[in-house]
Write a protein that holds these residues in place. Structure first.
Motif, mmCIF file in Angstrom:
data_model
loop_
_atom_site.group_PDB
_atom_site.id
_atom_site.type_symbol
_atom_site.label_atom_id
_atom_site.label_comp_id
_atom_site.label_asym_id
_atom_site.label_seq_id
_atom_site.Cartn_x
_atom_site.Cartn_y
_atom_site.Cartn_z
ATOM 1 N N SER A 109 0.998 -1.455 0.057
ATOM 2 C CA SER A 109 0.054 -0.041 0.214
ATOM 3 C C SER A 109 0.875 1.429 -0.012
ATOM 4 O O SER A 109 0.327 2.266 -0.382
ATOM 5 C CB SER A 109 -0.861 0.024 1.404
ATOM 6 O OG SER A 109 -1.867 -1.010 1.119
ATOM 7 N N HIS A 110 2.031 1.053 0.329
ATOM 8 C CA HIS A 110 3.094 2.335 0.236
ATOM 9 C C HIS A 110 3.823 2.279 -1.007
ATOM 10 O O HIS A 110 5.047 2.256 -0.784
ATOM 11 C CB HIS A 110 3.782 2.218 1.614
ATOM 12 C CG HIS A 110 2.960 2.982 2.665
ATOM 13 N ND1 HIS A 110 1.937 2.087 3.531
ATOM 14 C CD2 HIS A 110 2.879 4.232 3.358
ATOM 15 C CE1 HIS A 110 1.432 2.685 4.415
ATOM 16 N NE2 HIS A 110 1.886 3.956 4.508
ATOM 17 N N VAL A 170 4.994 7.502 1.153
ATOM 18 C CA VAL A 170 3.577 7.635 0.417
ATOM 19 C C VAL A 170 2.617 7.777 1.293
ATOM 20 O O VAL A 170 2.369 7.221 2.387
ATOM 21 C CB VAL A 170 3.537 6.333 -0.479
ATOM 22 C CG1 VAL A 170 2.035 5.988 -0.776
ATOM 23 C CG2 VAL A 170 4.360 6.147 -1.721
ATOM 24 N N GLU A 171 1.574 8.381 1.179
ATOM 25 C CA GLU A 171 0.288 8.696 1.902
ATOM 26 C C GLU A 171 -0.871 8.298 0.969
ATOM 27 O O GLU A 171 -1.336 9.143 0.370
ATOM 28 C CB GLU A 171 0.421 10.207 2.471
ATOM 29 C CG GLU A 171 -0.869 10.483 3.649
ATOM 30 C CD GLU A 171 -0.739 11.991 4.026
ATOM 31 O OE1 GLU A 171 -1.224 12.680 3.434
ATOM 32 O OE2 GLU A 171 -0.232 12.057 5.125
ATOM 33 N N PRO A 172 -1.388 7.220 1.411
ATOM 34 C CA PRO A 172 -2.597 6.696 0.677
ATOM 35 C C PRO A 172 -3.875 7.660 1.024
ATOM 36 O O PRO A 172 -3.817 8.407 2.179
ATOM 37 C CB PRO A 172 -3.055 5.428 1.137
ATOM 38 C CG PRO A 172 -1.574 5.016 1.742
ATOM 39 C CD PRO A 172 -0.732 6.100 2.371
ATOM 40 N N PRO A 173 -4.822 7.869 0.036
ATOM 41 C CA PRO A 173 -5.952 8.826 0.353
ATOM 42 C C PRO A 173 -6.660 8.673 1.587
ATOM 43 O O PRO A 173 -7.301 9.494 2.265
ATOM 44 C CB PRO A 173 -6.685 8.788 -0.976
ATOM 45 C CG PRO A 173 -6.287 7.580 -1.672
ATOM 46 C CD PRO A 173 -4.805 7.243 -1.242
ATOM 47 N N SER A 174 -6.563 7.303 1.995
ATOM 48 C CA SER A 174 -7.568 6.807 3.129
ATOM 49 C C SER A 174 -6.438 6.297 4.182
ATOM 50 O O SER A 174 -5.502 5.588 3.758
ATOM 51 C CB SER A 174 -8.476 5.554 2.759
ATOM 52 O OG SER A 174 -9.290 5.986 2.024
ATOM 53 N N ASP A 175 -6.705 6.664 5.494
ATOM 54 C CA ASP A 175 -5.847 6.355 6.650
ATOM 55 C C ASP A 175 -6.612 5.008 7.110
ATOM 56 O O ASP A 175 -7.686 5.067 7.229
ATOM 57 C CB ASP A 175 -5.927 7.317 7.868
ATOM 58 C CG ASP A 175 -4.762 7.196 8.720
ATOM 59 O OD1 ASP A 175 -3.981 6.278 8.536
ATOM 60 O OD2 ASP A 175 -4.812 7.762 10.059
ATOM 61 N N ILE A 176 -5.681 4.230 7.211
ATOM 62 C CA ILE A 176 -6.376 2.731 7.784
ATOM 63 C C ILE A 176 -6.836 3.164 9.312
ATOM 64 O O ILE A 176 -6.292 3.503 9.838
ATOM 65 C CB ILE A 176 -4.899 1.797 7.856
ATOM 66 C CG1 ILE A 176 -4.419 1.651 6.589
ATOM 67 C CG2 ILE A 176 -5.555 0.459 8.584
ATOM 68 C CD1 ILE A 176 -4.800 0.612 5.552
ATOM 69 N N ALA A 177 -8.076 2.331 9.325
ATOM 70 C CA ALA A 177 -8.816 2.565 10.471
ATOM 71 C C ALA A 177 -8.003 1.647 11.518
ATOM 72 O O ALA A 177 -7.276 0.711 11.375
ATOM 73 C CB ALA A 177 -10.040 1.860 10.253
ATOM 74 N N ARG A 211 -8.492 12.040 5.548
ATOM 75 C CA ARG A 211 -7.949 10.769 5.360
ATOM 76 C C ARG A 211 -8.672 9.892 6.496
ATOM 77 O O ARG A 211 -8.517 8.658 6.638
ATOM 78 C CB ARG A 211 -6.527 10.470 5.509
ATOM 79 C CG ARG A 211 -5.744 11.191 4.340
ATOM 80 C CD ARG A 211 -4.353 11.195 4.779
ATOM 81 N NE ARG A 211 -3.729 10.078 4.436
ATOM 82 C CZ ARG A 211 -2.997 9.327 5.415
ATOM 83 N NH1 ARG A 211 -2.720 9.866 6.726
ATOM 84 N NH2 ARG A 211 -2.402 8.127 5.249
ATOM 85 N N PHE A 265 -10.191 0.449 -0.338
ATOM 86 C CA PHE A 265 -10.621 0.310 0.996
ATOM 87 C C PHE A 265 -11.666 1.009 1.779
ATOM 88 O O PHE A 265 -12.425 0.319 2.525
ATOM 89 C CB PHE A 265 -9.170 1.172 1.552
ATOM 90 C CG PHE A 265 -8.805 1.045 3.252
ATOM 91 C CD1 PHE A 265 -8.494 -0.089 3.661
ATOM 92 C CD2 PHE A 265 -9.179 2.303 3.920
ATOM 93 C CE1 PHE A 265 -8.577 -0.228 5.072
ATOM 94 C CE2 PHE A 265 -9.392 2.084 5.452
ATOM 95 C CZ PHE A 265 -8.633 1.086 6.129
#
Lengths: 587, 349
Positions: A89-90, A97-104, B114, B323
């Protein structure tokens, strides 16, 4: 707000639950980690950062009942099944890298149940979780009953996640007898936690018990290293007015207030140390202000203890057999002083040598020589313990022990065998005073404190420890006789199990990971064990016979100055003068 | 709806059972959900496909478009439908009539900085599906608990299997109604921010008038049953990672453009050991013109490619699952009893 009041209205025991702070999470049970009657799990609400290991929480269930428990594990969970997924994912391993969603992510707490308000023992599933109030903790740990009956001995404060200070009390019938007795404390050295806690606890015991007139207590403390216990009567300078702005000192002061322990050093303290002929104060002690009294024993007072002072290699069975005949002569002639004994033995040696005799009273003469050599070296090895050179004997006046008095026996100058001998001798004497109904005494309970307990009751059966058996007996029977042993050591795994198992109160300070791998700590959760490796100064894990679960407790700096941090003022130090001779008092 | 209301009342299943008993039914649950057995019928064959641009085989979309990104995706919608055959009753004429219990739910998650939170409130309905025409006494279902909605499927066929097939379609109709209501609320409430919403699944058959141009349907099917598809030569199975096909228009001849949409394929990811369908998604959007659709496809492709991270491996269908939709799915799964619970409940009687 509406939800909060709804739970409060539903709860049948609102005094146990801190509704004002609000809910901190929600209990649930999953297929993989189902709740049991002894533990439950809850997730922490979003942004909830007040919960930490050791907090006591209260779970309110739909039927209005409350389950209290101690947080023993905290886990952060992210919605990531494996490391590889996150790596991919990175952009295959680019940390920038900062994906558009933060992992819960979320936090899960595991709680060991302390007590619940329902009679039935059953696992809970759903429930709203709050912090427990001091009243709730008091009820949960079972403290409220014995505290209300005047049996509570303050030992410290449990600081809950909501910021509340919860006084923690031990049940004195389990600390000092007769239901249980003894305290054992372990932890690595250098943090001053063990000594400071014993000092605070003793102060607390004396304050509470003497004031309440429930017991008549005296204490005998053995100072086995440095200056640890030598200044119990000196106030702790950290509480001087100029230090009181310090936040930690303020916290300590608040603890004294909450626990209702007087912030005064000990009174009725007497310090004793072996005789030192070279020093005008005549004591082998680091305390030099003239307050230390010396003791030194005459032959008759220690004759039974002499074999304990030697290693088995030099005091073997033939020597022991020879010693029995020497003792017989000591009694028959009689020989009153050690000097007389040595004069007589030297005369015997000369006789044997001149007459070319092979045996002395049935013993090969080499054995006799060996016994003589041992006895000859004794005065040098244990200088200050045995009267030689015309010194008068001075015993420790254990008959002066009375309610509220503390005797500190400073034996740091002696080697292990000497320390053991002194400890055992005093322990037996006080024990006899307590059990002798004809003996007039002003105390019914005696607390013995000894550091480095591992030397006295080692677990390893191959290590010779002459007083091990008597200590085991004290541990087993002391509770009914008014003898309470406060033992301290670095490694609990090195202490005989019977001594530890007979201790109703066990305290764990900071402990190294290797020690935590031993079976003594296996009953603790991994998280709690890990916590013990980094536990801060002034905090300990407390296991008490009345508590279902162990709890983390904080305690304040003691009222007296820690010996290792105290330098006597120059003017107080009695000038050290070297003298070669001592003189027997005139008859 | 408060979270407490979302959580199923433990008595709900008993109320469903009561309905079943009131109509003289017998429990006869089967191990599978009806949706796993029967395919929901769609009308995609009625649509015509027409390319609105030429396919650029050399272009990759993983770099930020030079013309910038005019929109932002901040909302994600998912729905869930679980239809369980729980029993049947026998009509006076001797027909076996199946009865279904169906749970439909819908949610929108909002993403800010985010992080996610529920937008508005999730929707949840418990339905009992039965054709009342076969009931002797229709009042026997009127006493149902308020948390349960008894839906008359108005099916007249006496064919047992047909009733089952039609039941899940009727349940889907109810779900679509629920979803459209939620979308309308969302559209009204978020007019100000103009952000886009990803709808899990195709929106092709939803009426444009009830959707918003800010809704992007995300279909995972690669099948092109449309008229003219063969002639258009969509090369979606030949795409490499970060590529897209040409935008194509999908329209029906018989609805006056009420459901006309634009779509294209994007290859999110590829792998040598996986087939050509791997990582292939199909955005479906509403646009006022062919040009507008292409314009949207340009920046949306880039934005959607970014959504491939964080990866949802090892979730089922992770290659196409973004996701936020996985989160929606987790949420919806969490507010309803599991299939096993429902089946076990009706198995016991």
């Amino acid at each position: 707000m509406g939800k909060k009041f709804e739970w409060k209205d539903r709860c049948k025991f609102p005094d146990y639950v801190n509704f004002d702070f609000g809910p901190i999470g929600k209990a649930m049970s999953t297929k993989i980690n189902p709740n049991t009657a002894s533990e439950f799990h809850f997730w922490l609400g979003e942004g909830e950062e007040s919960v930490e290991l050791g907090n006591i929480v209260a779970c309110v269930t739909e039927n209005g009942h409350v389950t209290l428990g101690s947080v023993v594990e905290l886990r952060a969970i992210m919605d990531i099944d494996n490391y590889l997924t996150d790596y991919i994912s990175h952009d295959f391993g680019d940390p920038n890298v900062e994906p558009p969603s933060d992992i819960a992510e979320m936090h899960i707490a595991k709680v060991l149940v302390i007590r619940n308000t329902e009679d039935r023992v059953k696992p809970l599933a759903r429930g709203q979780v709050f912090f427990a109030t001091p009243v709730g903790v008091g009820w949960g740990l079972g403290m409220s009953d014995y505290v209300s009956e005047g049996r509570g001995v303050p030992i410290g404060i449990m600081e809950n996640g909501d910021g509340s200070f919860i006084p923690i009390f031990l049940d004195d019938t389990f600390l000092l007898g007769p239901e249980g007795s003894h305290m054992n404390m372990s932890g690595i050295s250098g943090l001053a936690t063990k000594t400071s806690l014993v000092e605070f606890l003793l102060k607390s015991i004396l304050d509470k018990m003497i004031k309440s007139e429930q017991r008549r207590i005296c204490a005998v403390f053995f100072n086995v290293k440095g200056k640890d216990m030598l200044y119990l009567d000196k106030p702790n300078p950290v509480y001087e007015p100029e230090n009181r702005d310090d936040p930690y000192i303020q916290k300590c002061l608040r603890m004294y207030d909450e626990l209702e322990v007087e912030l005064k050093p000990f009174e009725n303290v007497r310090v004793f140390a072996p005789y030192d002929r070279r020093y005008e104060g005549h004591t082998k002690s680091f305390r030099r202000d003239g307050k230390v009294e010396y003791f030194i024993w005459e032959l008759g007072q220690i004759v039974k203890d002499i074999p304990e002072l030697f290693d088995p290699e030099v005091w073997d069975e033939p020597v022991e057999a020879c010693w029995i005949d020497i003792v017989e002569q000591i009694e028959r002639q009689p020989l009153r002083t050690y000097d007389e004994l040595m004069d007589w033995l030297n005369e015997e040696r000369r006789t044997i040598a001149n007459a070319r005799i092979t045996h002395w009273r049935g013993h090969i003469k080499e054995v006799f020589y060996k016994a003589l050599k041992n006895l000859d070296s004794l005065a040098g090895l244990y200088e200050g313990l045995i009267c030689t050179g015309g010194i008068d004997p001075v015993d420790i006046p254990l008959g002066d022990l009375h309610n509220g008095s503390i005797f500190v026996i400073d034996i740091q100058s002696m080697n292990d065998r000497g320390q053991m001998m002194v400890f055992n001798k005093i322990l037996k004497k006080v024990y006899n005073i307590l059990v002798d109904k004809n003996e007039k005494k002003d105390f019914d309970t005696a607390i013995f404190f000894i550091d480095e307990l591992n030397k006295f009751v080692p677990r390893d059966p191959n290590v010779r420890a002459p007083i091990k058996q008597s200590l085991i007996e004290i541990a087993a029977r002391g509770r009914s006789l008014g003898v309470s042993l406060f033992g301290v050591e670095q490694f609990m795994s090195q202490i005989d199990r019977q001594v530890v198992d007979n201790s109703s109160t066990i305290i764990y300070g900071r402990t190294g990971p290797a020690e935590l791998m031993t079976v003594e700590y296996a009953w603790l959760t991994e998280e709690v064990r890990n916590r013990l490796t980094t536990i801060p100064r002034g905090t300990f894990l407390l296991k008490h016979a009345k508590f279902i679960q162990p709890i983390f407790v904080k305690f304040p700096y003691p009222t007296c100055v820690p010996g290792d941090q105290y330098d006597e003022p120059e003017e107080a130090v009695v000038e050290r003068k070297v003298g070669v001779f001592g003189f027997r008092k005139s008859e | 709806m408060k979270p407490e209301q979302v959580v199923i009342e433990r008595n709900t299943l008993q109320h469903v059972m009561d309905v079943l008993m009131n109509v003289g039914g017998h429990t006869s649950p089967i191990p599978q959900l009806e949706e796993d057995i029967y395919r929901l019928r769609d009308n995609e064959r009625e649509y015509t496909l027409r390319n609105v641009e030429d396919h650029d085989k050399e272009r990759f979309y993983n770099a930020q478009p030079t013309q910038g990104i005019p929109g932002r995706i901040s909302y994600f919608l998912d729905t869930n439908q679980r239809t369980q055959l729980i029993g049947h009753f026998i009509t006076p004429l001797g027909f076996q009539v199946p009865i279904h219990y169906c749970i439909i739910s819908s949610i929108i998650l909002e993403r800010q900085e985010r992080k996610f939170k529920v937008w508005g409130a999730p929707r949840l309905k418990h339905l009992v599906l039965l054709p009342s025409a076969f009931l002797e006494d229709r009042s026997s279902v009127d006493s149902a608990h308020r948390e349960i909605e008894v839906v008359d499927t108005e099916i007249s066929t006496s064919d047992y299997t047909q009733i089952r097939v039609q039941s899940i379609q009727i349940a889907h109709r109810e779900l679509t109604k629920m979803k459209i209501e939620l979308l309308s609320e969302w559209f009204e409430a978020t007019k100000g921010d103009g952000d886009y919403l990803i709808h899990n699944g195709s929106t092709l058959e939803d009426e444009n008038g009830k959707l918003s141009p800010r809704v992007i349907g995300l279909s995972k099917t690669v099948y092109l049953p449309f008229k003219g598809a063969k002639e258009a030569g969509v090369k979606h199975l030949e795409l490499s990672s970060f590529q897209r096909t040409s935008v194509f228009k999908l329209f029906r001849d018989d609805d006056d453009g009420a459901t006309t949409k634009y779509a294209w394929f994007i290859k999110l990811r590829e792998h040598t050991r996986h087939g050509p369908e791997f990582g292939l998604i199909k955005p479906v959007i509403i646009a006022g013109s062919d040009g507008e659709a292409v314009e949207k496809a340009e920046w949306m492709t880039f934005v959607l490619l970014k959504e491939r991270q964080p990866a949802t491996f090892p979730a089922k269908g992770w290659d196409k699952l973004i996701f936020p939709i996985k989160l929606c799915r987790t949420y919806l799964d969490g507010i309803v009893p599991t299939h096993e619970t429902i089946r076990s409940f009706f198995d016991r009687a």
